[in-house]
Design a protein around this motif. Structure first.
Motif, short mmCIF file in Angstrom:
data_model
loop_
_atom_site.label_atom_id
_atom_site.label_comp_id
_atom_site.label_asym_id
_atom_site.label_seq_id
_atom_site.Cartn_x
_atom_site.Cartn_y
_atom_site.Cartn_z
N VAL A 1 0.84 -1.20 0.00
CA VAL A 1 0.00 0.00 0.00
C VAL A 1 0.87 1.25 0.00
O VAL A 1 0.59 2.24 -0.67
CB VAL A 1 -0.92 0.00 1.23
N ARG A 2 1.97 1.16 0.74
CA ARG A 2 2.84 2.32 0.82
C ARG A 2 3.40 2.66 -0.56
O ARG A 2 3.43 3.82 -0.96
CB ARG A 2 3.98 2.05 1.79
N ALA A 3 3.80 1.64 -1.29
CA ALA A 3 4.37 1.89 -2.61
C ALA A 3 3.32 2.41 -3.58
O ALA A 3 3.56 3.33 -4.35
CB ALA A 3 4.98 0.60 -3.15
N ALA A 4 2.12 1.82 -3.54
CA ALA A 4 1.11 2.18 -4.53
C ALA A 4 0.41 3.48 -4.19
O ALA A 4 -0.04 4.19 -5.08
CB ALA A 4 0.08 1.06 -4.65
N TYR A 5 0.32 3.80 -2.91
CA TYR A 5 -0.59 4.88 -2.56
C TYR A 5 -0.02 5.92 -1.61
O TYR A 5 -0.07 7.11 -1.86
CB TYR A 5 -1.86 4.27 -1.96
N LEU A 6 0.53 5.44 -0.50
CA LEU A 6 0.86 6.39 0.56
C LEU A 6 2.10 7.21 0.26
O LEU A 6 2.20 8.38 0.63
CB LEU A 6 1.05 5.65 1.89
N GLY A 7 3.08 6.58 -0.40
CA GLY A 7 4.34 7.29 -0.59
C GLY A 7 5.10 7.36 0.71
O GLY A 7 4.73 6.75 1.72
N GLN A 8 6.20 8.15 0.74
CA GLN A 8 7.01 8.20 1.94
C GLN A 8 6.40 9.09 3.00
O GLN A 8 6.72 9.01 4.16
CB GLN A 8 8.45 8.63 1.61
N GLU A 9 5.46 9.92 2.53
CA GLU A 9 4.97 11.04 3.32
C GLU A 9 4.44 10.68 4.71
O GLU A 9 4.91 11.17 5.73
CB GLU A 9 3.86 11.72 2.52
N LEU A 10 3.45 9.80 4.73
CA LEU A 10 2.68 9.67 5.97
C LEU A 10 2.95 8.37 6.70
O LEU A 10 2.06 7.77 7.27
CB LEU A 10 1.20 9.79 5.65
N THR A 11 4.18 7.92 6.62
CA THR A 11 4.48 6.62 7.20
C THR A 11 4.25 6.59 8.70
O THR A 11 3.99 5.55 9.27
CB THR A 11 5.92 6.22 6.91
N ASP A 12 4.35 7.76 9.32
CA ASP A 12 4.22 7.74 10.77
C ASP A 12 2.90 8.33 11.27
O ASP A 12 2.82 8.91 12.32
CB ASP A 12 5.40 8.48 11.41
N VAL A 13 1.87 8.17 10.43
CA VAL A 13 0.55 8.61 10.88
C VAL A 13 0.14 7.78 12.09
O VAL A 13 0.31 6.57 12.09
CB VAL A 13 -0.48 8.42 9.74
N PRO A 14 -0.36 8.41 13.10
CA PRO A 14 -0.76 7.65 14.28
C PRO A 14 -1.91 6.72 13.93
O PRO A 14 -2.81 7.08 13.18
CB PRO A 14 -1.22 8.73 15.26
N ALA A 15 -1.86 5.52 14.46
CA ALA A 15 -2.94 4.58 14.21
C ALA A 15 -4.22 5.12 14.82
O ALA A 15 -4.20 5.75 15.88
CB ALA A 15 -2.61 3.22 14.82
#
Ligand SMILES: Nc1ncnc2c1ncn2[C@@H]1O[C@H](COP(=O)(O)OP(=O)(O)OP(=O)(O)O)[C@@H](O)[C@H]1O
Ligand SMILES: Nc1ncnc2c1ncn2[C@@H]1O[C@H](COP(=O)(O)OP(=O)(O)OP(=O)(O)O)[C@@H](O)[C@H]1O
Ligand SMILES: [Mg+2]
Ligand SMILES: [Mg+2]
Lengths: 636, 238, 263
Positions: free
Chosen positions: C245-259
């Motif tokens: 999902v990170r590769a297809a959609y999220l990108g590097q940007e929001l990897t640390d969004v709080p759950a």
């Protein structure tokens, strides 16, 4: 086969003319989202100019044609560009009324210019012939078809592949964005209208020899190109041209048979409208997206002023209606007629003012109602006969709601126009309608046989109709209609079936118009085909209703009263024919002014600006959203 | 390069911008932030001529352009991507790109547009109106490459775009800035706006309340908190 | 599938000419929670919503609360208790905020029969008023009630559209990018309203959204589409950590969004 060929060749020739006219119409529509109902009148004006230069002043026909076409196209290109820039952004009701008004005005100008009687328009193209197989073909016919093919082909190539053409297709969707790409909207639009007018002019000059110089006839005949445009789905130029040819050939063939076959009576004239009506019903909806609807204002705000203001207005209206018989003397019949028209106008206002839908066939409903009344009278009590007449027209309204379910805006206007002409051409002369009879009896009731008593009876019906219309406007149906004018898909998503809404409102409106029509007959005691000039009057009704609505404080009843007065009362006091024509010019110009006023460029605001200079007028600038004048009255 | 001096503008009887001065020079990355209804869209529309400057001046390349028309300003190299509807929906993607190019760059327009947004390759002959929301925004943004502008004004750059694409867009905008083009963005996501810009304007109720480097703005916490409290949370969390 | 599952979509396929916009996608969105549908631009999210609403031709079956609605049109589906908002807002621009919101309830009451479209009973009028009041309250836009909708800012318009949908009193709600055009603060407020509505009324929501801070806050379970294919489904935290999902959609940007609330 050889018996067909001459008709086919004849048909191809007139078809090519329709095709050119229709292509011009479509081109203008694709660049401004405005279907120019005045396209035919423009053609008639061009024919008039040509006649003046060629036949009255002896100019050689090529020069006369060139001057008529280019001169008119230059002027109209500049004028129509300004008008269209405004019309592109007003509700369809207003833009249709404006171009219909323009058409009425131009036709009147021709009548003023050349008189009401049609003039012989001599043929000017070379008249020699050659033999193609076994039939004689005129060079004029070949030239006509060739002009058509060249004009339409070059236009469609340009529209498709050139940057100008792209810009023309783009400007209708977002004029602002186009100017952001560095193109001036003015140059794009005026070129389109230049070409469109040139096409109308060419077709007018080419077809005039076979029709004579008759403003009304020319206007109607080129309006026939609507059928051709429908075959091209109002967007495809080559298909539009082919559509013109098809209609030309079919009309010619039906001319051949209508003499011998009773069933085909009226077919040649009615055919383009059958095509128009049928195409609008069968074409897939995605092909009939209203161009430019994204930048259009949909409806219209709401009226100010509280209950007190409204009841004082109602009181004024009531007093006016009551004192009429004692002040108008011998004109009473005309005022009774106006009252009957008031009912028809009230029914129309349910569509035009409340739901931004246009019907150009309301007089057809009225005519059917009047006929039904003629048949009923004598066998049922008088009042019941009027009511049943309305009920009989109700299913006709349902029939029209079929296109109304599918179509919106200008397409609905065209479908209703097609329906109106269709009924008039195909059925009026049939025995079950007016037939050959010059007059059909429509007596007054025994309890109100005097003119005064009958006047009050009609006013009684007006009051009932007004109360009903008012209740609908204020009630749930009115709210739904206003919401639907803004966002029909949203209503569907909320669980409302908007089809039934369309059916209800058209059925009610048609039934009311039918009753209005039924009440017209007894004023004169008889009705005939000429009592109901359905098409021109239906158009005039819309134009006048929009005119009457210009001042937002008039309210529904006020707007309808103004319209009814302008329709029948004012002309009755004007005896000179020329003056009456000028009156039509005034109405047409007025309808255009209403559209300008809606965008904040009306006469009054111009005068105000003249007094306090500073803010320049530029129709490309969006006017303030907050200061939109109001057409539709909504209850508070 | 492009300058608005003490500009006053608005709609009808209401005045929205009350004396705003703003400047974008060649190769400069500028962003405008402010709460909803602050007048950001109004500001951009005034710069590119869609709204008249009621008082004050608009200056392009040192020349007064206060009274110039929209298309003249566009020809001078100002490229404005409007909020949410920057495409002609009835035209194909290809036709859109060719129109964006104007008369000169028509031939290579499609090629250049696709190099910026290869995702659109498959959709070249599709009606722009039937593209997905994000694809439409990409097509609108392709005007930045296709039209050879000298200044770019983007209203709501990342509207409706997936996070990956937003990253790509800002990379891309960074590149064109380094090519010497001035870029002004209006952006709801203040994080992006601040990271991108070398100069930030904060607009509030039609007036500028801050103009300067983004890092200084960060130090003026009180101001920031006053105007953009919500945004601050976001910028801290990332 | 069981009855208490709100919306179920089985093997949905949508074609536009030769282009397959959605390919064999199955998903289910239970009542009482918010289910996310995310994916890159053009992945087919709006198309999926349109198919759920019966406004595009599709293959596959859709059920709502156990009722097979595959062959129903848009009106029929909304009468089963479903409504939606649009990526491109469709508001009644010339009406006031209050009228817009109240039409949400009134359209439902008017429904499909002639009589109910024509007149309203006092009881149904009272219902409309109550629903309108509640929706305006819930979205915090009472002060705007007399404003004409077209003069509002984008964010306010979004809230009006949402309020209208709530006033409709749906059992299931399809939302297409409801926070686009909202600023961060408004998005947060919107999240709060959405959560409380779902909690109080127990309705099901399928949410299409690009703002991951909102998605991670309100969604319990997420489906991810790419090129019309379902590439991932899982809880919020699984989704955020998935490399796919990170590769297809999220990108590097929001990897640390709080759950979000799923934890
Ligand atoms: N056409 C219009 N007519 C009247 N007022 C308007 C118009 N457009 C915007 N406004 C008002 O002008 C003010 C500024 O609007 P603007 O669109 O510039 O805000 P914005 O900063 O772009 O907001 P957003 O972040 O919501 O896009 C707002 O108060 C708005 O209500
Ligand atoms: N009418 C149509 N004709 C052809 N292709 C279409 C049509 N409508 C949508 N598509 C295509 O189908 C795909 C899916 O579009 P959809 O609108 O569902 O995307 P989305 O996931 O909602 O994207 P976004 O996040 O950008 O809104 C896109 O590639 C789009 O171009
Ligand atoms: Mg804005
Ligand atoms: Mg979408």
């Amino acid at each position: 086969m050889t018996t067909f060929l001459p008709f086919i060749i004849l048909g191809l020739t007139s078809g090519a003319v329709y095709g050119v006219a229709a292509s011009g119409l479509v081109l203008a529509y694709r660049t401004s989202g405005v279907i120019n109902f005045a396209h035919g009148s423009t053609a008639a004006v061009a024919a008039g100019i040509f006649y003046w230069l060629h036949d009255e002043h002896g100019m050689a026909w090529p020069f006369a044609a060139l001057i008529a076409v280019l001169g008119l196209a230059l002027v109209a290109g500049a004028v129509m560009e300004r008008i269209a820039a405004v019309l592109a952004r007003v509700p369809t009701t207003l833009s249709v009324a404006a171009t219909v008004g323009l058409s009425i005005a131009l036709t009147a100008v021709i009548v003023i210019w050349y008189g009401p009687a049609p003039l012989q328009f001599p043929s000017f193209l070379p008249s020699s012939t050659f033999k193609l197989g076994s039939v004689l073909v005129g060079y004029d016919q070949v030239i006509t078809v060739a002009i058509g093919i060249v004009a339409v082909a070059s236009m469609s190539l340009m529209l498709r592949y050139s940057q100008r053409g792209r810009a023309m297709r783009a400007i209708v969707e977002d004029p602002e964005l186009l100017s952001l790409t560095g193109l001036s909207g003015y140059s794009v639009r005026s070129l389109a209208w230049f070409i469109s007018t040139a096409f109308a002019a060419i077709s007018g000059i080419l077809i005039a020899p076979s029709l004579g110089l008759d403003g009304t006839l020319l206007t109607l005949l080129v309006i026939q190109s609507f059928g051709a445009a429908a075959i091209g789905a109002f967007s495809n130029l080559p298909m539009t041209f082919i559509g013109g040819l098809v209609i030309g050939v079919l009309s010619a063939l039906s001319t051949k048979y209508s003499g011998t076959n009773d069933w085909l009576q009226g077919m040649p004239q009615g055919l383009p409208f059958i095509v128009l009506f049928v195409m609008l019903i069968v074409l897939p909806r995605r092909l009939l997206v209203e161009l430019g609807s994204a930048v259009q204002e949909r409806t219209i705000g709401r009226v100010t002023g509280g209950r007190a203001a409204r009841s004082s207005k109602a009181a004024v209206a009531a007093i006016l209606l009551l004192i009429v018989p004692s002040v108008v003397g011998a004109h009473l019949a005309v005022y009774t007629l106006a009252a009957a028209y008031l009912i028809i106008l009230l029914s129309l206002s349910l569509l035009v003012r409340t739901s931004n839908q246009i019907s150009l066939c309301h007089m057809t409903f009225a005519a059917i109602g009047a006929l039904a009344f003629h048949h009923l009278t004598g066998s049922v009590p008088w009042v019941l006969a009027v009511l049943i007449s309305g009920l009989i027209v109700l299913p006709v309204g349902l029939l029209i709601s079929i296109p109304a379910i599918r179509l919106s805006g200008v397409y609905l206007a065209l479908a209703t126009l097609g329906f109106g002409i269709l009924v008039e051409q195909l059925f009026y002369a049939r025995s079950f309608m007016f037939g050959d009879a010059l007059s059909l009896a429509t007596p007054r009731p025994s309890f109100a046989s005097g003119p005064k008593a009958y006047y009050y009876l009609v006013v009684g019906f007006v009051v009932i109709t007004y109360i009903a219309v008012r209740a609908i406007e204020q009630g749930r149906l009115g709210r739904i209609l206003r919401a639907r004018a803004d966002a029909p898909e949203a209503l569907t998503a909320l669980g409302l079936n908007i089809r039934s809404t369309s059916m209800i409102v058209f059925a009610i409106s048609a039934a009311m118009a039918g009753m209005g029509g039924a009440l017209i007959g007894p004023i004169f005691g008889v009705i005939g085909q000429s009592t109901f000039q359905t098409v021109p009057t239906s158009m005039l009704l819309v134009v006048l209703l929009v005119l009457g609505s210009r001042n937002r404080s008039a309210g529904t009843l006020g707007a309808c009263m103004i319209a009814a007065a302008a329709l029948v009362v004012v002309p009755d006091y004007i005896t000179s024919g020329t003056l009456q024509s000028w009156l039509n010019v005034l109405f047409g110009a007025g309808a255009i002014e209403v559209a300008f006023a809606y965008r904040g460029y009306g006469l009054s605001s111009r005068i105000k600006r003249l007094r306090s200079p500073g803010s320049p007028i530029a129709p490309d600038q969006p006017s303030s959203r907050l200061s939109v004048p109001i057409l539709i009255e909504a209850p508070k | 390069m492009l300058e608005l001096r003490e500009a006053v503008a608005g709609y009808g009887d209401s005045t929205v911008l009350r004396g705003v001065s703003i400047e974008v020079s060649a190769g400069q990355a500028v962003s405008v932030v402010g709460p909803n209804g602050a007048g950001k869209t109004t500001l951009i529309r005034t710069i590119c001529g869609l709204l008249p400057v009621r008082s004050g001046a608009r200056i392009i390349d040192g020349v007064d352009a206060t009274a110039q028309s929209v298309h003249a300003i566009a020809r001078a190299g100002v490229c404005h991507i409007p909020e949410g509807r920057g495409v002609f929906p009835g035209l194909s993607v290809r036709d859109n790109m060719m129109l964006f190019a104007g008369s000169d760059g028509k031939r290579t327009a499609v090629e250049r547009g696709l190099s910026a947004f290869p995702q659109l390759t498959k959709h070249l002959n599709q009606r722009a109106g039937s593209l997905s929301g994000g694809q439409q925004q990409m097509l609108a943004l392709s005007r930045v490459v296709v039209s050879n502008p000298s200044v770019v004004l983007i209203d709501e750059a990342s509207l409706g775009l997936a996070p990956v694409i937003v990253d790509e867009i800002y990379d891309f905008l960074g590149r064109i800035v380094s090519e010497g083009i001035g870029v002004l963005v209006v952006e709801q996501y203040v994080t992006h706006a601040l990271r991108f810009a070398s100069h930030v304007y904060v607009l509030q109720r039609g007036a500028l309340v801050y103009s300067g480097a983004p890092n200084e703005l960060g130090s003026q916490e009180q101001l920031f908190e006053r105007y953009l409290e919500g945004d601050l949370e976001q910028s801290r969390s990332t | 599938m069981t009855t208490d599952t709100g919306l179920t979509v089985e093997n949905l396929t949508v074609r536009y000419g030769g282009h397959v916009a959605v390919s064999n996608v199955s998903l289910s969105a239970p009542a009482g929670s918010v289910t996310g549908l995310i994916g890159p631009n053009g992945a087919g999210k709006t198309t999926t919503l349109n198919a759920c609403f019966g406004v595009v031709k599709s293959a596959g079956e859709q059920h709502l609360f156990g009722v097979n609605m595959t062959r129903k049109g848009a009106v029929g589906r909304s009468r089963l208790g479903m409504t939606r908002t649009f990526q491109r807002m469709r508001l009644f621009d010339t009406l006031t905020v209050e009228e817009n919101v109240s039409m949400g309830r009134e359209a439902k009451a008017a429904g499909t029969t002639w009589l109910t479209q024509f007149v309203s009973s006092p009881a149904s009028r009272r219902q409309c008023e109550a629903a309108t009041r509640d929706a305006l309250n819930a979205c915090g836009i009472e002060e705007l009630r007399d404003r004409t909708v077209r003069n509002l800012s984008t964010g306010q318009r979004r809230l009006v559209e949402f309020a209208r949908a709530i006033a409709n009193e749906p059992r299931f709600l399809l939302l297409d990018e409801p926070s686009s055009g909202l600023d961060v603060r408004e998005t947060e407020g919107f999240g709060t309203v959405l959560e409380s509505i779902v909690r109080d009324r127990g309705i099901g929501v399928l949410l299409v959204e690009h703002d991951m801070s909102l998605v991670s806050r309100v969604c319990r379970y997420v489906y991810v589409l790419d090129f019309g294919i379902k590439i991932f489904e899982g809880t919020m935290s699984e989704t955020l950590t998935s490399p796919l999902v990170r590769a297809a959609y999220l990108g590097q940007e929001l990897t640390d969004v709080p759950a979000g609330s799923d934890a």
